[in-house]
Scaffold this active site. Sequence first.
Site, PDB file in Angstrom:
ATOM      1  N   ALA A 260       0.855  -1.184   0.000  1.00  0.00           N
ATOM      2  CA  ALA A 260       0.000   0.000   0.000  1.00  0.00           C
ATOM      3  C   ALA A 260       0.889   1.231   0.000  1.00  0.00           C
ATOM      4  CB  ALA A 260      -0.898  -0.009   1.229  1.00  0.00           C
ATOM      5  N   LYS A 261       0.262   2.385  -0.202  1.00  0.00           N
ATOM      6  CA  LYS A 261       1.013   3.644  -0.271  1.00  0.00           C
ATOM      7  C   LYS A 261       1.837   3.883   0.985  1.00  0.00           C
ATOM      8  CE  LYS A 261      -0.239   5.643  -4.211  1.00  0.00           C
ATOM      9  NZ  LYS A 261      -1.535   6.018  -4.693  1.00  0.00           N
ATOM     10  N   ARG A 262       1.330   3.359   2.113  1.00  0.00           N
ATOM     11  CA  ARG A 262       2.048   3.605   3.370  1.00  0.00           C
ATOM     12  C   ARG A 262       3.317   2.765   3.485  1.00  0.00           C
ATOM     13  NH1 ARG A 262      -2.332   0.622   4.062  1.00  0.00           N
ATOM     14  NH2 ARG A 262      -1.945  -1.501   4.739  1.00  0.00           N
TER      15      ARG A 262
END
Length: 311
Positions: A260-262
């Site tokens: 994910a983006k995180r």
Amino acid sequence: MSGAGAPFTTRFAPSPTGPLHLGHAYSAMLAHDMARAAGGRFLLRIEDIDRARARPQWEAQIFDDLAWLGLDWPRPVMRQSARLPAHAAALARLEAMGLTYPCRCRRADIEAAAGAPQEGVPQFGPDGRIYPGTCRGRVMAERGGDDVIRLDMARAVRALPADAAFTETGPAHAGTHRLDPERLIREVGDIVLVRRGMGSSYHLAVVVDDAEQGVTHVIRGEDLFAATQIHVLLQRLLGLPVPLYHHHRLIRDEKGRRLAKRDDARAIARYRAEGASPADIRALVGLERSGPQRIGINPRAASIPPRNHPG
Ligand code: GLU
């Protein structure tokens, strides 16, 4: 299939809301490779309609990372935030067909109205929680400034041609998929066409903009396979061509979770800073080498092996 005959055109459509990670790199490189193999076009589209989350620095980083990976695309790129009039025109068309209604429910209202889970009744679909229908039947003239606009799915499937289908060429779901009106009502429900404060939604924007760009092949992650029935529904309602779809495996971390983006640790920028080469990234995501030279895998990068999505 409507895409047949037109020059192969695909796109990578990131949202500039965080760093590109290995999963994005795989998606972009695969689409770029497939376009090159077909003698076709690879486009980049910046999906920045979520003004609250999109940031110019992420957009700049996307251009930089993709160029570093060796990808090339025609300029100027389409920026989705500049396409709101076209999205509004598509919405007006659905509205004129009597398929839309304004909805004032907030998340908490929807949770409360959804009630206790019932066996065999899905609660979530590709557009999130399946809307319980509280505002269905409100007319567009009642639209408040803070309302979202929803598609009345039961009406929409009645307007859908019986032959509505799409062709999938990805490994997990290859074949022809007919849209199933009952499933669309039960498992997808009244999707949001215009989000609060956004002028459009991902589903409406992606369909209108893929058509505008002449996209014949949508190549993207398997996490969006279930959303494809929504996109094909909208294409058929709006009289737009239905492209071919190719949903690829997802790149997972060592615990099997999708990136994910995180996941800053998997950010392309991070690998770059640590001295990885574009060839290392290719090897890491399991893409064949493209150049004449053999690729040496950076041992540090290779310690995080990608995992194929089952199937
Ligand atoms: N902006 C979308 C995303 O980043 C694009 C999805 C698509 O390729 O349709 O997930």
